[in-house]
Write an enzyme that holds these catalytic residues in place. Structure first.
Site, PDB file in Angstrom:
ATOM      1  N   TRP A  47       8.685   5.366  22.007  1.00 38.04           N
ATOM      2  CA  TRP A  47       9.253   5.956  23.214  1.00 38.04           C
ATOM      3  C   TRP A  47       9.159   5.053  24.445  1.00 38.04           C
ATOM      4  O   TRP A  47       9.637   5.418  25.511  1.00 38.04           O
ATOM      5  CB  TRP A  47       8.554   7.279  23.529  1.00 38.04           C
ATOM      6  CG  TRP A  47       7.050   7.262  23.317  1.00 38.04           C
ATOM      7  CD1 TRP A  47       6.380   7.823  22.271  1.00 38.04           C
ATOM      8  CD2 TRP A  47       6.047   6.643  24.138  1.00 38.04           C
ATOM      9  NE1 TRP A  47       5.025   7.597  22.385  1.00 38.04           N
ATOM     10  CE2 TRP A  47       4.793   6.874  23.536  1.00 38.04           C
ATOM     11  CE3 TRP A  47       6.081   5.919  25.336  1.00 38.04           C
ATOM     12  CZ2 TRP A  47       3.588   6.410  24.067  1.00 38.04           C
ATOM     13  CZ3 TRP A  47       4.891   5.457  25.865  1.00 38.04           C
ATOM     14  CH2 TRP A  47       3.661   5.697  25.246  1.00 38.04           C
ATOM     15  N   ASN A  48       8.565   3.878  24.336  1.00 35.07           N
ATOM     16  CA  ASN A  48       8.266   3.160  25.593  1.00 35.07           C
ATOM     17  C   ASN A  48       9.477   2.473  26.234  1.00 35.07           C
ATOM     18  O   ASN A  48       9.545   2.351  27.451  1.00 35.07           O
ATOM     19  CB  ASN A  48       7.098   2.179  25.400  1.00 35.07           C
ATOM     20  CG  ASN A  48       7.325   1.217  24.271  1.00 35.07           C
ATOM     21  OD1 ASN A  48       8.195   1.424  23.429  1.00 35.07           O
ATOM     22  ND2 ASN A  48       6.551   0.168  24.245  1.00 35.07           N
ATOM     23  N   LYS A 101      15.911   6.453  13.766  1.00 33.95           N
ATOM     24  CA  LYS A 101      15.080   7.627  14.100  1.00 33.95           C
ATOM     25  C   LYS A 101      14.293   7.263  15.361  1.00 33.95           C
ATOM     26  O   LYS A 101      13.294   6.561  15.298  1.00 33.95           O
ATOM     27  CB  LYS A 101      14.122   7.897  12.935  1.00 33.95           C
ATOM     28  CG  LYS A 101      13.669   9.326  12.773  1.00 33.95           C
ATOM     29  CD  LYS A 101      12.977   9.953  13.949  1.00 33.95           C
ATOM     30  CE  LYS A 101      11.484   9.750  14.018  1.00 33.95           C
ATOM     31  NZ  LYS A 101      10.887  10.267  15.269  1.00 33.95           N
ATOM     32  N   PRO A 102      14.787   7.726  16.532  1.00 34.33           N
ATOM     33  CA  PRO A 102      14.041   7.438  17.755  1.00 34.33           C
ATOM     34  C   PRO A 102      12.860   8.385  17.879  1.00 34.33           C
ATOM     35  O   PRO A 102      12.772   9.379  17.153  1.00 34.33           O
ATOM     36  CB  PRO A 102      15.067   7.723  18.853  1.00 34.33           C
ATOM     37  CG  PRO A 102      15.977   8.760  18.270  1.00 34.33           C
ATOM     38  CD  PRO A 102      15.981   8.554  16.775  1.00 34.33           C
ATOM     39  N   GLY A 118       5.990   0.873  16.311  1.00 34.69           N
ATOM     40  CA  GLY A 118       5.158   1.996  16.731  1.00 34.69           C
ATOM     41  C   GLY A 118       3.697   1.635  16.592  1.00 34.69           C
ATOM     42  O   GLY A 118       3.326   0.456  16.555  1.00 34.69           O
ATOM     43  N   GLU A 141       6.414  -3.757  13.651  1.00 32.45           N
ATOM     44  CA  GLU A 141       6.005  -4.231  14.983  1.00 32.45           C
ATOM     45  C   GLU A 141       5.038  -3.185  15.518  1.00 32.45           C
ATOM     46  O   GLU A 141       5.436  -2.071  15.831  1.00 32.45           O
ATOM     47  CB  GLU A 141       7.220  -4.334  15.909  1.00 32.45           C
ATOM     48  CG  GLU A 141       8.309  -5.262  15.432  1.00 32.45           C
ATOM     49  CD  GLU A 141       7.918  -6.726  15.513  1.00 32.45           C
ATOM     50  OE1 GLU A 141       6.973  -7.053  16.274  1.00 32.45           O
ATOM     51  OE2 GLU A 141       8.538  -7.532  14.819  1.00 32.45           O
ATOM     52  N   CYS A 162       3.908  -2.942  24.107  1.00 31.78           N
ATOM     53  CA  CYS A 162       3.061  -3.523  23.065  1.00 31.78           C
ATOM     54  C   CYS A 162       2.414  -4.810  23.547  1.00 31.78           C
ATOM     55  O   CYS A 162       1.280  -5.112  23.209  1.00 31.78           O
ATOM     56  CB  CYS A 162       3.885  -3.771  21.813  1.00 31.78           C
ATOM     57  SG  CYS A 162       5.387  -4.709  22.126  1.00 31.78           S
ATOM     58  N   GLU A 193      -6.282   0.070  21.693  1.00 27.99           N
ATOM     59  CA  GLU A 193      -5.097  -0.043  22.536  1.00 27.99           C
ATOM     60  C   GLU A 193      -5.106   1.096  23.556  1.00 27.99           C
ATOM     61  O   GLU A 193      -5.233   2.261  23.200  1.00 27.99           O
ATOM     62  CB  GLU A 193      -3.842   0.049  21.661  1.00 27.99           C
ATOM     63  CG  GLU A 193      -2.572  -0.220  22.433  1.00 27.99           C
ATOM     64  CD  GLU A 193      -1.340  -0.175  21.537  1.00 27.99           C
ATOM     65  OE1 GLU A 193      -1.245   0.735  20.704  1.00 27.99           O
ATOM     66  OE2 GLU A 193      -0.465  -1.057  21.677  1.00 27.99           O
TER      67      GLU A 193
HETATM   68  P1  NDP Z   1       4.084   6.183  16.856  1.00 26.48           P
HETATM   69  O1  NDP Z   1       3.556   5.329  15.802  1.00 26.48           O
HETATM   70  O2  NDP Z   1       3.407   7.466  17.154  1.00 26.48           O
HETATM   71  O3  NDP Z   1       5.606   6.564  16.587  1.00 26.48           O
HETATM   72  C1  NDP Z   1       6.582   5.581  16.352  1.00 26.48           C
HETATM   73  C2  NDP Z   1       7.764   6.226  15.667  1.00 26.48           C
HETATM   74  O4  NDP Z   1       7.374   6.641  14.356  1.00 26.48           O
HETATM   75  C3  NDP Z   1       8.281   7.473  16.351  1.00 26.48           C
HETATM   76  O5  NDP Z   1       9.680   7.545  16.211  1.00 26.48           O
HETATM   77  C4  NDP Z   1       7.614   8.573  15.560  1.00 26.48           C
HETATM   78  O6  NDP Z   1       8.285   9.805  15.649  1.00 26.48           O
HETATM   79  C5  NDP Z   1       7.698   8.018  14.168  1.00 26.48           C
HETATM   80  N1  NDP Z   1       6.738   8.578  13.221  1.00 26.48           N
HETATM   81  C6  NDP Z   1       5.604   9.270  13.466  1.00 26.48           C
HETATM   82  N2  NDP Z   1       4.966   9.549  12.303  1.00 26.48           N
HETATM   83  C7  NDP Z   1       5.719   9.021  11.306  1.00 26.48           C
HETATM   84  C8  NDP Z   1       5.580   8.954   9.891  1.00 26.48           C
HETATM   85  N3  NDP Z   1       4.533   9.495   9.259  1.00 26.48           N
HETATM   86  N4  NDP Z   1       6.538   8.321   9.177  1.00 26.48           N
HETATM   87  C9  NDP Z   1       7.590   7.734   9.795  1.00 26.48           C
HETATM   88  N5  NDP Z   1       7.768   7.770  11.137  1.00 26.48           N
HETATM   89  C10 NDP Z   1       6.845   8.399  11.889  1.00 26.48           C
HETATM   90  O7  NDP Z   1       4.153   5.258  18.162  1.00 26.48           O
HETATM   91  P2  NDP Z   1       4.531   5.665  19.627  1.00 26.48           P
HETATM   92  O8  NDP Z   1       5.898   6.263  19.650  1.00 26.48           O
HETATM   93  O9  NDP Z   1       3.396   6.451  20.179  1.00 26.48           O
HETATM   94  O10 NDP Z   1       4.645   4.245  20.333  1.00 26.48           O
HETATM   95  C11 NDP Z   1       3.565   3.575  20.864  1.00 26.48           C
HETATM   96  C12 NDP Z   1       3.077   2.516  19.912  1.00 26.48           C
HETATM   97  O11 NDP Z   1       4.133   1.617  19.590  1.00 26.48           O
HETATM   98  C13 NDP Z   1       1.991   1.649  20.504  1.00 26.48           C
HETATM   99  O12 NDP Z   1       0.960   1.453  19.573  1.00 26.48           O
HETATM  100  C14 NDP Z   1       2.690   0.333  20.790  1.00 26.48           C
HETATM  101  O13 NDP Z   1       1.821  -0.750  20.841  1.00 26.48           O
HETATM  102  C15 NDP Z   1       3.673   0.277  19.683  1.00 26.48           C
HETATM  103  N6  NDP Z   1       4.779  -0.608  20.024  1.00 26.48           N
HETATM  104  C16 NDP Z   1       4.838  -1.839  19.421  1.00 26.48           C
HETATM  105  C17 NDP Z   1       5.825  -2.740  19.774  1.00 26.48           C
HETATM  106  C18 NDP Z   1       5.919  -4.091  19.128  1.00 26.48           C
HETATM  107  O14 NDP Z   1       6.983  -4.694  19.198  1.00 26.48           O
HETATM  108  N7  NDP Z   1       4.885  -4.601  18.507  1.00 26.48           N
HETATM  109  C19 NDP Z   1       6.815  -2.398  20.796  1.00 26.48           C
HETATM  110  C20 NDP Z   1       6.642  -1.100  21.353  1.00 26.48           C
HETATM  111  C21 NDP Z   1       5.651  -0.238  20.960  1.00 26.48           C
HETATM  112  P3  NDP Z   1       7.863  10.874  16.774  1.00 26.48           P
HETATM  113  O15 NDP Z   1       7.657  10.132  18.069  1.00 26.48           O
HETATM  114  O16 NDP Z   1       9.035  11.748  16.831  1.00 26.48           O
HETATM  115  O17 NDP Z   1       6.593  11.502  16.288  1.00 26.48           O
END
Ligand code: NDP
Length: 513
Positions: A141-142, A165-166, A214, A236, A270, A367
């Site tokens: 979501w960031n 899937k956002p 994520g 990532e 991130c 983090e």
């Molecule tokens: P999450 O891991 O909570 O969620 C990421 C995505 O995965 C969302 O769309 C989420 O859906 C979905 N999701 C959740 N559970 C599952 C599952 N079991 N199987 C498949 N998909 C799933 O991360 P955040 O959204 O909280 O984002 C923050 C994190 O992302 C931080 O740790 C950050 O460091 C990392 N990040 C890394 C980047 C990089 O390039 N290295 C860039 C940006 C962020 P839903 O939200 O609907 O639950």
């Protein structure tokens, strides 16, 4: 576009909790159906070739630029970020399209390769890049538009159909991207599956390649699921990026750069700077200047554009996590020189400078993903490198010094996927460089020139005769004594002149017989 039949969920503003929209909640069955539709559409998309697909991408670029203000409205509303930051995402996507669309023909062109030795010498050989039919992109979501776009755009250009899937927290910008794709009249090879974790899990169960961005914990679950199906994935993940400020740094630049690198997007990036190691001799003046700068930043609700520097966090849970890291550190002896508490407006958190922290605290080990800057005094560069590497994460790092050759050599001692010298975020905007985390910060990489497109493809090997062919090769069935002897003779004749001649070149050490 395939879509779910019944349920919806609400999207609310993190600033004042007002209802922004109700969007479709894709069930696992909806995800399966969407992928079936995408699979049908993909072959025609692939057949357009890189140049044909690039034409559609350039139309999307123009749409993004035409709609830039509206897109900034949408992503500001759903994420709560400041206007100055919200308006960056559409132009950033346009630049990304330009780079990959301009190079798609070159990056995806068939490659003629030479033979590897005697047994392949009669063949004309080509390496062909064929896309994974359906790529699944899961995004956080960031950066509600840029995060999906950074993966969706290269995957489409590579020739794949994409199911995106956002995050359920910020699905509206992704839906705008899909609207743009429809409005330019592009082929139906992009579907946005809004929903929560079950939709993400279902996606992993049906696509041919998973691109996940994520948290590390969710990334691990995604990887397990993908391994079960033997489908490739690229992750990532999270970071805890260190900044190393050396005694000879340009202090004005280091203070401003560390502040921006730590607080951009309220620290919800991130590659945010999340730990700062400062050499002893400049520690106090660095901290004094940092505190003054951070203390003077404008925060709170942005009632008029550009009125705040640091705005809301995307979710109340994220704000609470940040506050836990700060309060635990303070309880264990750290001091917050400025900030240290929620703003009281929506999900806002005051930008915070922490000193007297030690390496066992959560604000250093986990983090935080928020507007905090913990500073640690170090004796010298060696101690800074040792502490910077003392982390399970390995995404990126920054080094601040006037001695560029020394910075280059320190960079090579850091266990991270990217190092920016006297800057923050710089590698992220360099599409010719890989963007990928080491250790628990990721697996695989985004971008990196040709790799940015080729990662969504499988390499296919095609051999064809170079010379007019015989009715059958001498070595084929059914064997006959005459052909077998001829083959053996020929082989030995060539081998004597060719293979043996090469033996010394390959460094064989046993004495010649
Ligand atoms: P999450 O891991 O909570 O969620 C990421 C995505 O995965 C969302 O769309 C989420 O859906 C979905 N999701 C959740 N559970 C599952 C599952 N079991 N199987 C498949 N998909 C799933 O991360 P955040 O959204 O909280 O984002 C923050 C994190 O992302 C931080 O740790 C950050 O460091 C990392 N990040 C890394 C980047 C990089 O390039 N290295 C860039 C940006 C962020 P839903 O939200 O609907 O639950």
């Amino acid at each position: 576009m395939a879509g779910p039949t019944t349920s919806t969920f609400e999207v609310r503003s993190p600033v004042d909790d007002r209802l922004l929209a109700e969007v479709a909640d894709f069930s696992p069955a909806d995800v399966v159906e969407a992928v079936i539709t995408l699979r049908d559409a993909q072959p025609a998309w692939e057949a357009l070739g890189p140049k044909g697909r690039a034409r559609w991408m350039r139309r999307l670029r123009d749409w993004l630029l035409d709609e830039a203000d509206h897109l900034a409205d949408v992503l500001q509303a759903e994420s709560g970020k400041p206007r100055a930051e919200a308006q960056l995402e559409a132009p950033w996507m346009a630049e990304l399209i330009n780079y990959f669309a301009d190079h798609a023909g070159e990056f995806l062109a068939d490659e003629r390769v030479g033979h590897s030795g005697l047994l392949s010498a009669t063949k004309r050989m080509v390496k062909v890049y064929r896309p994974y039919p359906v790529v699944g992109v899961i995004s956080p979501w960031n950066y509600p538009l840029a995060m999906p776009g950074m993966d969706v755009i290269p995957a489409l250009l590579a020739g794949s159909a994409v199911l995106l899937k956002p995050s359920e927290v910020t699905p509206l910008s992704a839906l705008e991207l899909a609207r743009g794709w429809r409005e330019i009249g592009a082929p139906p090879v992009l579907t946005v599956a809004t929903g929560s974790a079950p939709a993400g899990q279902a996606l992993v169960d049906v696509v041919d390649f998973v691109q996940f961005t994520g948290s590390t914990s969710t990334g691990r679950l995604v990887a397990h699921r993908a391994v079960d199906r033997l489908v490739p994935y690229s992750l990532e993940l999270g970071g805890k990026d260190p900044a190393i400020v050396l005694a000879d740094a340009d202090l004005d630049r280091a203070v401003a750069g560390v502040t921006w690198g730590a607080l951009f997007n309220s620290g919800q990036a991130c590659v945010s700077i999340e730990r700062v190691y400062v050499e002893d001799s400049i520690h106090d003046s660095f901290v004094a200047r940092l505190t003054t700068l951070v203390d003077g930043l404008r925060h709170g609700e942005e009632t008029t554009p550009y009125a705040v520097d640091v705005a809301a966090m995307a979710t109340p849970q994220q704000r609470d996590l940040v506050h836990r890291h700060v309060t635990e550190a303070v309880a264990d002896g750290a001091r917050a020189l400025t900030g240290g508490s929620p703003t009281g407006i929506g999900t806002g958190y005051r930008p915070t400078v922490l000193v007297d922290v030690d390496h066992s605290m959560a604000c250093i080990r986990e983090e935080t993903f928020g507007p905090t800057i913990p500073v640690i005094r170090v004796a010298d560069a060696d101690e800074a490198v040792r502490l910077a590497n003392d982390s399970t994460y390995g995404l990126s790092a920054t080094i601040w010094t006037r001695d560029l050759p020394r910075a280059q050599s320190i960079a090579r001692r850091l266990d991270v996927g990217a190092v920016n010298i006297n800057d923050a975020y710089a590698n992220l905007f360099a599409l010719t460089l890989p963007h990928g985390g080491w250790k628990t910060s990721g697996s695989g990489a985004r971008f990196g020139g040709a790799h940015g497109l080729r990662k969504y493809t499988r390499q296919q090997a095609i051999t064809a005769p170079r010379f007019p062919t015989l009715e059958r090769e001498p070595a084929w069935f059914p064997y006959s004594r005459g052909r077998a002897l001829l083959t053996r003779r020929l082989f030995h004749a060539v081998a004597a002149r060719d293979l043996r001649r090469r033996i010394p070149r390959f460094g064989r050490t046993d004495p010649p017989r």
